[in-house]
Motif scaffolding. Structure first.
Motif: not given
Ligand code: SF4
Ligand code: SF4
Lengths: 412, 345
Positions: B214-219
């Motif tokens: 949900p927070v774009g903490a992994t990419w």
């Protein structure tokens, strides 16, 4: 005489919510006690980390997310009352609908609390705020859920506030002003539930959740448990307060509950057929849930209890002579509520993780910290619900009105 | 479990927090031995309070403004100040080069203040023309687990919970499913009539874990490595539910690493020590591989079962394997496109 303003309203509402009979105070005192226990447990969890829960890398969601899922359903169910009352002008539901919305608000507050206690870093939750943080919308279904839940909360606060405030001022609420929001909230209710189902159904990694029936089944079970719960609340209100609820409201709600419970059972049957007629590797979660796997069977007693309760309650509700008897109706609603709580909470969330994607079978059972926190949050929900309904009832029965709207000599 | 054991277990659950508190009080020295001690917890509490204050005053919009407004709250100590600035930093992907340098400086200084350690935290970006891939030879692996050990040491994995990124499954010859595999074996290897298969994060080209965060903490980085920003993750564990390969690990408690065993050569997105409540996973040893070295597991493997390299380089060993061996991947039907292949001799 001063003109009424919202500050008066909230002041009066606060006074109303905090005064009452000895029984009311005892009830609220017990809830407060449970909330304190829950806060203590949460403090332990904050200090030590989520290691104090029963969750592991294998079963990474447990009791909190189970309760969250169930409560979203409860919140969505308020729509069952909203729809006929405001749009179809069904006067019969008029008295019940504010209670329904109180249930929705309380359920949503609980939902948000459950998600928060589940976070590993609640102090970093600001990362979720669009613009300030990084809101991964529309990719992440969780961001959709954040949006729809908060929106729904706002709607369910605003509509009753407007209506109650108008009555408080001694005015008739203007339908043109609130009807659009009511229509919106009806769609929104379906939305919050489907989005929550998609949260799970969108994960191909978990075959138990990855099925198209999950959304519709969520709706059916919500529309059984929700009105069932509202019947219970109305039952309490009817016997404990001066606010009488007419039988026809009970009958109508019971009808809705019954039909939804029947549909839910049909879907359950269809699911069981697919899983067990020719079991594949994907049926293993269901196998674990209903029969246990490799000697692990922590969920079996839960789900079997749920199914028995579900079937009994649905059968009783389906028989007209039984359903018409108030005590039987209340009892079967309680059973149904409990059954769906198990089935949709522990019975839906946990088995999705078992067996794990690499075949690991690891049991999950909640620890005292999880149970206390869960209890605390439920107590908080009931606390809100009691306070909200008390205020609503006092306004609706004309006991809480603004001084300017009081008709000679009446006591507040 | 017998009733007695159950009761004992319950008692232990009850006692645990209190015990820990007592230990912490009596043995102040013990905390500093660990990479993340009680201080970190304290500071977190501080953060929360300050954050609340910041929200209330409506100053949360700019960390700089907030910081000057509220720094007296932190007592003015250097550590509090640094933690404060750390709390309001951005998602790593959105940081400018200066901001990245600033956070690295802060983190290095904090390590010095808190653990008297001198880590070197790199921010080496993906190299041009590189896409990392991995291949695992199931004919060669004998289940020695040297890779697991090397990974733990290289990547500063939590010794307290015995965290491991790599799993080695022992499978009977003739079986292919992981369902019949044994993921926890404690006996002499290789066992007669068995073969071994290792898993870890497969660095999917189409990673479901990234989509759900949900927070774009992994990419996924440009060289194909799927990373986690440990300071941005809120610990919701949605990614862990979404991963079809059990590739992710969560820090259920504060990770513990003896101070003299901490690997000080670190990468911001790689092996720098984590806090409790955040997600982590294999990073293909980003701190090594972006500098042209092999991952620790590949280097440690005594049988040569592990092959790692650049998929875009036609002369690489990994390309040779893909072109000349019979290869397969796990759960291809899910469309995750793992960059991790299995092959046989
Ligand atoms: S293996 Fe799992 S954690 Fe790794 S990239 Fe794929 S989905 Fe993500
Ligand atoms: S646990 Fe962290 S990385 Fe995983 S989805 Fe949640 S915030 Fe993102």
């Amino acid at each position: 005489m001063s003109k009424p303003n919202p500050i008066h309203f909230f002041k009066d509402a606060f006074v109303t919510a905090t005064s009452g009979s000895l029984r009311y105070h005892l009830w609220m005192g017990c809830l407060t006690f449970l909330m304190i226990l829950g806060s203590y447990a949460y403090w332990v969890q904050l200090r030590e980390g989520l290691v104090v829960t029963g969750m592991t890398d294998h079963v990474s969601w447990g009791m909190y997310i189970s309760n969250f899922t169930f409560l979203v359903g409860l919140a969505a169910a308020a729509v069952m009352l909203v729809l006929p009352t405001y749009i179809l002008d069904d006067v019969d539901f008029g008295r019940a609908v504010l209670i329904g919305e109180g249930v929705a608000v309380s359920a949503l507050v609980m939902c948000l609390a459950f998600v928060t206690v589940d976070l590993g870093g609640p102090h970093r939750a600001w990362h979720l705020i669009p613009k300030l943080g990084y809101f991964n919308w529309p990719q992440s279904l969780l961001t959709w859920d954040v949006l729809v839940l908060n929106g729904y909360l706002a709607l369910n606060l605003l509509i009753p506030f407007y209506i109650l405030y108008s009555h408080y001022k001694g005015e008739k609420p203007d339908k043109r002003k609130y009807l659009p929001f009511v229509v919106l909230s009806v769609f929104w209710a379906v939305g919050i539930h489907l989005v929550t189902a998609f949260l799970y159904a969108g994960l191909p990694a978990r075959p138990f959740w990855h099925n198209a029936l999950l959304g519709p089944r969520f709706l059916a079970s919500a529309f059984a448990a929700g009105p069932g719960f509202i019947i219970l609340v109305l039952g309490v209100i009817h016997t404990q307060t001066a606010y009488t609820i007419r039988s026809v409201i009970f009958d109508k709600l019971a009808m809705i509950t019954t039909v939804a419970a029947q549909i839910n059972l049909v879907m359950l049957g269809s699911e069981l057929f697919v899983e067990f007629y020719h079991p594949t590797e994907h049926a293993e979660s269901a196998m674990y849930l209903f029969f246990g796997l490799d000697g692990h069977d922590a969920l079996v007693p839960w789900i079997r209890t749920a199914i028995v309760l579900n079937v009994v309650a649905t059968v009783v509700l389906s028989l007209h002579p039984l359903r018409r008897r108030r005590p039987i109706l209340l009892a079967s609603c309680a059973l149904l509520f409990l059954a769906i709580w198990i089935e949709k909470g522990m019975g839906m969330v946990v088995p999705g993780f078992i067996p794990g994607p690499l075949g690991d079978v690891v049991d999950y059972s909640p620890t005292w910290v999880e149970i206390w926190i869960t209890g605390g949050i439920w107590a908080m929900g009931f606390f809100f619900l009691s306070a909200l309904t008390k205020v609503a009832i006092e306004i609706e029965t004309g006991r809480m009105v603004h001084v300017s709207a009081r008709k000679g000599g009446e006591d507040a | 479990m017998s009733n007695r054991e159950k009761i004992a277990e319950k008692v232990r659950q009850w006692l645990k927090p209190a015990d820990r508190r007592r230990l912490r009080r009596d043995d102040g020295g013990a905390d500093t031995r660990f990479a993340e001690g009680a201080d970190a917890v304290m500071n977190k509490r501080l953060d929360r309070r300050q954050a609340l204050k910041a929200m209330v005053t409506g100053a949360a919009a700019g960390a700089a403004v907030v910081q000057t407004a509220c720094s007296p709250l932190g007592g003015g100590s250097e550590k509090a100040q640094l933690n404060w600035e750390e709390y309001f930093k951005k998602n790593y992907r959105l940081m400018t080069d200066e901001e990245r340098a600033a956070t690295v400086t802060r983190l290095e200084r904090l390590s010095k203040l808190e653990q008297n350690a001198d880590p070197h935290i790199q921010t080496t970006p993906p190299q041009k023309g590189v896409l990392f891939g991995y291949a695992f030879n199931i004919s060669k692996c004998q289940g020695y687990m040297d890779c697991v050990k090397a990974c733990i040491e290289e990547n500063n994995l939590d010794r307290g919970s015995n965290m491991q990124y790599i799993r080695i499954f022992e499978i009977e010859n003739g079986q292919d499913g992981l369902a019949s595999a044994n993921g926890d074996f404690y006996h002499e290897v290789p066992a007669e009539g068995h073969y071994y298969l290792g898993t870890q994060c497969f660095h999917c080209e189409n990673p479901p874990c990234v989509k759900v965060c949900p927070v774009g903490a992994t990419w996924k980085e440009d060289d194909g490595i799927v990373v986690v920003d440990y300071d941005w993750c809120i610990g919701c564990r949605y990614c862990e539910a979404a991963c079809p390969y059990f590739g992710r690990r969560f820090n259920w408690s504060t990770p513990q690493i003896p101070a003299d065993e901490v690997n000080q050569e670190q990468h911001y997105l790689g092996n720098r020590p984590r806090k409790k409540g955040v997600m982590e996973k294999c990073t293909f040893c980003v701190q090594r591989t972006r500098k042209g070295k092999l991952p620790a597991c590949v280097e440690a493997c005594p049988t040569g079962a592990r092959v790692f390299g650049n998929l875009l380089d036609p002369d690489s060993e990994i390309r040779y394997v893909l072109a000349n061996k019979k290869v397969f991947r796990l759960k291809e039907e899910l469309g995750t496109e793992p960059k991790f292949w299995y092959f046989t001799d």
